[in-house]
Design an enzyme around this catalytic site. Structure first.
Site, mmCIF file in Angstrom:
data_model
loop_
_atom_site.group_PDB
_atom_site.id
_atom_site.type_symbol
_atom_site.label_atom_id
_atom_site.label_comp_id
_atom_site.label_asym_id
_atom_site.label_seq_id
_atom_site.Cartn_x
_atom_site.Cartn_y
_atom_site.Cartn_z
ATOM 1 N N HIS A 1 0.823 -1.209 0.000
ATOM 2 C CA HIS A 1 0.000 0.000 0.000
ATOM 3 C C HIS A 1 0.857 1.259 0.000
ATOM 4 O O HIS A 1 1.323 1.698 1.055
ATOM 5 C CB HIS A 1 -0.899 -0.011 1.234
ATOM 6 C CG HIS A 1 -1.807 -1.195 1.290
ATOM 7 N ND1 HIS A 1 -1.370 -2.457 1.637
ATOM 8 C CD2 HIS A 1 -3.145 -1.313 1.024
ATOM 9 C CE1 HIS A 1 -2.389 -3.303 1.578
ATOM 10 N NE2 HIS A 1 -3.473 -2.634 1.210
ATOM 11 N N PRO B 1 -6.632 -5.598 10.958
ATOM 12 C CA PRO B 1 -8.081 -5.386 10.958
ATOM 13 C C PRO B 1 -8.356 -3.955 11.443
ATOM 14 O O PRO B 1 -8.013 -3.601 12.570
ATOM 15 C CB PRO B 1 -8.598 -6.430 11.952
ATOM 16 C CG PRO B 1 -7.488 -7.435 12.076
ATOM 17 C CD PRO B 1 -6.226 -6.653 11.897
ATOM 18 N N ASP C 1 -9.290 6.671 7.580
ATOM 19 C CA ASP C 1 -10.757 6.689 7.482
ATOM 20 C C ASP C 1 -11.340 5.330 7.845
ATOM 21 O O ASP C 1 -12.371 5.240 8.514
ATOM 22 C CB ASP C 1 -11.186 7.029 6.039
ATOM 23 C CG ASP C 1 -10.769 8.430 5.634
ATOM 24 O OD1 ASP C 1 -11.175 9.388 6.304
ATOM 25 O OD2 ASP C 1 -10.015 8.555 4.636
ATOM 26 N N HIS D 1 -4.242 3.477 -3.283
ATOM 27 C CA HIS D 1 -4.376 2.902 -1.939
ATOM 28 C C HIS D 1 -3.561 1.615 -1.779
ATOM 29 O O HIS D 1 -2.742 1.511 -0.882
ATOM 30 C CB HIS D 1 -5.857 2.641 -1.628
ATOM 31 C CG HIS D 1 -6.061 1.676 -0.500
ATOM 32 N ND1 HIS D 1 -6.159 2.071 0.802
ATOM 33 C CD2 HIS D 1 -6.143 0.306 -0.486
ATOM 34 C CE1 HIS D 1 -6.297 1.004 1.585
ATOM 35 N NE2 HIS D 1 -6.298 -0.071 0.818
ATOM 36 N N SER E 1 -23.503 -9.634 37.435
ATOM 37 C CA SER E 1 -23.799 -10.973 36.920
ATOM 38 C C SER E 1 -22.543 -11.818 36.730
ATOM 39 O O SER E 1 -22.577 -13.032 36.915
ATOM 40 C CB SER E 1 -24.511 -10.874 35.565
ATOM 41 O OG SER E 1 -25.751 -10.228 35.722
ATOM 42 N N GLU F 1 -18.370 -4.255 24.527
ATOM 43 C CA GLU F 1 -17.591 -5.493 24.590
ATOM 44 C C GLU F 1 -16.382 -5.461 23.661
ATOM 45 O O GLU F 1 -15.293 -5.939 24.008
ATOM 46 C CB GLU F 1 -18.466 -6.702 24.218
ATOM 47 C CG GLU F 1 -19.578 -7.017 25.193
ATOM 48 C CD GLU F 1 -20.827 -6.171 24.968
ATOM 49 O OE1 GLU F 1 -20.850 -5.366 23.995
ATOM 50 O OE2 GLU F 1 -21.784 -6.300 25.754
ATOM 51 N N HIS G 1 -22.592 -17.320 32.157
ATOM 52 C CA HIS G 1 -23.854 -17.659 31.480
ATOM 53 C C HIS G 1 -23.522 -18.481 30.239
ATOM 54 O O HIS G 1 -23.766 -18.091 29.106
ATOM 55 C CB HIS G 1 -24.658 -16.393 31.148
ATOM 56 C CG HIS G 1 -25.057 -15.627 32.379
ATOM 57 N ND1 HIS G 1 -24.138 -15.141 33.277
ATOM 58 C CD2 HIS G 1 -26.275 -15.280 32.859
ATOM 59 C CE1 HIS G 1 -24.771 -14.530 34.268
ATOM 60 N NE2 HIS G 1 -26.057 -14.603 34.055
ATOM 61 N N HIS H 1 -29.247 -15.162 23.966
ATOM 62 C CA HIS H 1 -28.226 -15.114 25.010
ATOM 63 C C HIS H 1 -27.547 -16.468 25.240
ATOM 64 O O HIS H 1 -26.640 -16.560 26.056
ATOM 65 C CB HIS H 1 -28.857 -14.667 26.337
ATOM 66 C CG HIS H 1 -29.146 -13.202 26.405
ATOM 67 N ND1 HIS H 1 -29.811 -12.527 25.406
ATOM 68 C CD2 HIS H 1 -28.846 -12.275 27.348
ATOM 69 C CE1 HIS H 1 -29.920 -11.248 25.746
ATOM 70 N NE2 HIS H 1 -29.334 -11.075 26.908
HETATM 71 C C1 LIG Z 1 -11.682 -4.899 9.513
HETATM 72 C C2 LIG Z 1 -11.103 -4.627 8.149
HETATM 73 N N1 LIG Z 1 -11.903 -4.555 7.084
HETATM 74 C C3 LIG Z 1 -11.386 -4.386 5.858
HETATM 75 C C4 LIG Z 1 -10.036 -4.297 5.671
HETATM 76 C C5 LIG Z 1 -9.444 -4.170 4.276
HETATM 77 N N2 LIG Z 1 -8.921 -2.815 4.083
HETATM 78 C C6 LIG Z 1 -7.642 -2.530 4.260
HETATM 79 S S1 LIG Z 1 -7.297 -0.916 4.040
HETATM 80 C C7 LIG Z 1 -8.922 -0.577 3.697
HETATM 81 C C8 LIG Z 1 -9.366 0.819 3.410
HETATM 82 C C9 LIG Z 1 -8.913 1.732 4.460
HETATM 83 O O1 LIG Z 1 -9.141 3.047 4.114
HETATM 84 P P1 LIG Z 1 -8.312 4.201 4.793
HETATM 85 O O2 LIG Z 1 -8.253 3.963 6.247
HETATM 86 O O3 LIG Z 1 -8.872 5.463 4.329
HETATM 87 O O4 LIG Z 1 -6.862 3.964 4.267
HETATM 88 P P2 LIG Z 1 -6.191 4.679 3.015
HETATM 89 O O5 LIG Z 1 -7.054 4.338 1.836
HETATM 90 O O6 LIG Z 1 -6.180 6.106 3.319
HETATM 91 O O7 LIG Z 1 -4.847 4.045 2.932
HETATM 92 C C10 LIG Z 1 -9.675 -1.718 3.748
HETATM 93 C C11 LIG Z 1 -11.143 -1.778 3.477
HETATM 94 C C12 LIG Z 1 -9.226 -4.379 6.831
HETATM 95 N N3 LIG Z 1 -7.902 -4.318 6.778
HETATM 96 N N4 LIG Z 1 -9.778 -4.517 8.050
#
Ligand SMILES: Cc1ncc(C[n+]2csc(CCOP(=O)(O)OP(=O)(O)O)c2C)c(N)n1
Length: 660
Positions: free
Chosen positions: A28, A117, A156, A263, A381, A408, A458, A470
């Site tokens: 990237h 993630p 973002d 990207h 609980s 959570e 639970h 639940h």
């Molecule tokens: C939970 C999750 N969903 C989807 C992705 C796949 N993914 C990696 S980067 C991205 C877009 C991220 O956008 P942004 O934060 O704006 O990064 P930029 O395009 O500015 O590098 C996605 C959907 C991921 N890494 N984690």
């Protein structure tokens, strides 16, 4: 206007990153090109770190939540003198390299947290800041030994994810003033412009959460002095966390800058034009002398910072040797020589395992000050409240009971940050079925292999009236399929005690205690061999006709069924199996001793999905469980309805025996 020197140095970061992506033909480039100036300003003017000792306890923490921009982080680590070479950068994303696709803790010196993630790193940073606040409140005296910032670079995508909203809300509520988020506000994500998906006013949202927000506009997003001022402003506001929204341009310098095309694809045919646009005339993986020396000097300053801290630490330690011994023990992940474990017996042991868990936690809490955590609004609980240990509250951080609220996901993700900070053993609690709301973070805890304890109560349909929403069915199967996570479903108070003894051990990964809502009978004073995963609980006299294997609340059921079978002349061994993972880790001799291969009549009993049990019960056995959702009714009625009664279990077992 940046100085020529700043410009050259920022470009050194940019091009190391995009060259690595190009070489790998994967990765990237957009984020590193757009966010390099912000990262440069932070790393060279603010971040306190020591590349010679990446684990220096009081270093500032930096989390790249937008983990796809890993090449940016690797470039910074290399340039500032961490043990990461140009060859490591050349091996970006290759098998066995120290520069994997996304930053991985344990893997690359200087990487604090595994990120990938989106949103998780942001929430981890909240946990890191919580740990800093708590440890500072507990340990700082005339000398401060825990006093650092936590910085997170988020995109973002991170801020679209729900987990970051939960975590930001928690951080704002907790007034974590040393948490600073740099928001790479480039208005582009993977598949297009955020105008298609993400149009709220992020600053207003964060202000509503209780954050200070600062904007760096599009004209200034590469301007070092402007970014520097923004970071200074963020640092000077200590009553709340800060978000610096920097209106960057993704893929800055590339002909396709500002579009999603930069990207996640190597620059390829646009590489030459990008080099030309940014006046970068050097071959790939080349760092000119001045930037190289400059970055190394920045890194080298860290040794001095650490030496200063060492001196402070020495004075602090001399002032209170006992406190220092406690701090160092916890920092090193060691346990006290003795802990005041409670004893359970027929008098006090006939309790729900959630209650037994509460007794255990409260017995050891005073002697184990690193135990720090709470529940997602459920401690009445889950029984996880630490009595007399105070509240971790806005502005008052020495208490050890964290009120995560109904969050959570942020709870589990911040636990990872707390664990990764060092010095604490986090726990978090909710109902077992809401593991679903924690799972992405539990998985990352497992990848990070951090010691943390999830208390999930639970634990089955027998929770009763709350009904199928639940009642966990597939949760145990999911945990058992997740590498590094230790599943612990104790059968009674004594096994709960043993499960806790295991879970706090150093060098464990995440442990999950799966505890009952309903009362369970005390199964007798014995060596409850939880650490071996399974053990023989009932051994019939004479030869064994059949083996019943059960977990948690179904163990006492199996014992009752075995008694009925005995009255009918059938001899059943009962095996309690609180943990598949621990049992599977035993040698074959032990496993075969507990579940003899020659006895083909084997039946497992567990009020959950049966997937996987065949490996214990074999081709001829029966896995008795629940492969459908539950129902709303009192627990005993559910037991009756689904055949979890001694009579029915005995009948099924007898039928099995007849057919083997
Ligand atoms: C939970 C999750 N969903 C989807 C992705 C796949 N993914 C990696 S980067 C991205 C877009 C991220 O956008 P942004 O934060 O704006 O990064 P930029 O395009 O500015 O590098 C996605 C959907 C991921 N890494 N984690």
């Amino acid at each position: 206007m940046n100085s020529a020197a700043d410009e050259l140095r920022i470009n050194a970061i940019r091009f190391l990153a995009v060259d690595a992506v190009q070489q790998a033909n994967s990765g990237h480039p957009g984020l590193p090109l757009g966010a390099a100036a912000a990262a440069y300003t932070l790393w060279t003017r603010h971040l306190r770190f020591n590349p010679r000792d990446p684990t220096w306890f009081d270093r500032d923490r930096f989390v790249l939540s937008a983990g796809h921009g890993s090449a940016l982080l690797y470039a910074l680590l290399h340039l500032t003198g961490y043990d990461l070479t140009l060859d490591d950068l050349r091996a970006f994303r290759q098998l066995g390299s120290r520069t994997p696709g996304h930053p991985e803790y344990h893997h690359t010196p200087g990487v604090e947290v595994t990120t990938g993630p989106l949103g998780q790193g942001f929430a981890n940073a909240v946990g890191l800041a919580m740990a800093e606040a708590h440890l500072g409140a507990v340990y700082n005296r005339d000398e401060t030994i825990v006093d650092h910032h936590t910085y997170v670079l988020a995109g973002d995508g991170d801020l679209m994810e729900g987990v970051s909203a939960e975590a930001a809300s928690l951080a704002g509520h907790l007034a974590l003033g040393k948490l600073i988020a740099l928001y790479d506000d480039n208005k582009v994500s993977l598949a297009g412009a955020t105008s298609v998906t993400f149009t709220e006013d992020v600053r207003e949202r964060f202000e509503a959460y209780g954050w200070q927000t600062i904007e760096v506009g599009p004209e200034e997003s590469n301007d070092v002095e402007t970014i520097d001022r923004a970071i200074q402003l963020a640092k000077s506001e200590i009553r709340m966390p800060s978000l610096i929204a920097i209106r960057t341009t993704i893929g800055y310098g590339s002909p396709e800058a500002g579009t999603f095309k930069t990207h996640g694809e190597p620059l390829g045919k646009n590489m030459a034009a990008t080099r030309a646009a940014l006046h970068w005339e050097y071959p790939p993986f080349t760092v000119p002398d001045e930037p190289a020396a400059f970055f190394l000097a920045v890194g080298a300053k860290g040794a001095g910072l650490q030496t200063e801290w060492d001196a402070r630490y020495g004075r602090w330690k001399a002032a209170d040797a006992a406190l220092a011994a406690q701090f160092e023990r916890a920092r090193d992940g060691k346990l006290p020589a003795d802990l005041p474990w409670p004893a359970f017996n027929a008098e006090n042991g006939n309790v729900a395992t959630r209650d037994a868990g509460g007794v255990v936690m409260n017995a050891i809490a005073a002697a184990l000050p690193e135990l720090f955590g709470g529940s997602a609004d459920l401690d009445p609980s889950t029984k996880t409240y630490l009595k007399g240990q105070g509240e971790f509250e806005p502005g008052s951080y020495d208490g050890r009971n964290v009120h995560f609220g109904v969050r959570e996901h942020a709870m589990a993700a911040s636990m990872n940050g707390i664990a990764l900070h060092g010095g604490l053993l986090p726990f978090g609690a909710t109902f077992f079925n809401f593991l679903d709301y924690c799972k992405p973070a539990v998985r990352l805890g497992a990848i990070n292999k951090v010691r943390e304890i999830f208390v999930f109560t639970h634990d089955s349909v027998f929770l009763g009236e709350d009904g199928p929403t639940h009642q966990p069915i597939e949760q145990l199967a999911m945990l058992r399929a997740t590498p590094n996570v230790i599943d612990l479903r104790p059968a009674d108070a004594l096994e709960t005690l043993e499960a806790w003894k295991f879970a706090i051990q150093p060098e464990t990964g995440p442990s999950v205690l799966v505890l009952s809502r309903q009362k369970l009978p005390f199964l007798g004073e014995r060596k409850a061999d939880v650490v071996r995963g399974a053990y023989v609980l009932r051994e019939p006299e004479g030869s064994i006709d059949l083996v019943l294997i059960a977990t948690g609340s179904e163990v006492s059921l199996a014992l009752d069924a075995a008694k009925l079978l005995a009255a009918r002349g059938t001899q059943a061994r009962v095996v309690s199996m609180p943990s598949w993972k621990l049992f599977d880790a035993q040698d074959a001799a032990y496993r075969e001793q507990v579940i003899p291969p020659e006895i083909k009549a084997r039946m497992s009993i567990e009020a959950g999905a049966t997937i996987g049990w065949s490996k214990y019960v074999g081709d001829h056995g029966i896995a008795y469980g629940l492969d459908h959702f539950g129902t709303s009714a009192p627990g005993p009625a559910i037991a009756q309805e689904y055949g979890f009664t001694p009579e029915h279990i005995a009948d099924v077992a007898a039928g099995l025996l007849a057919n083997v």
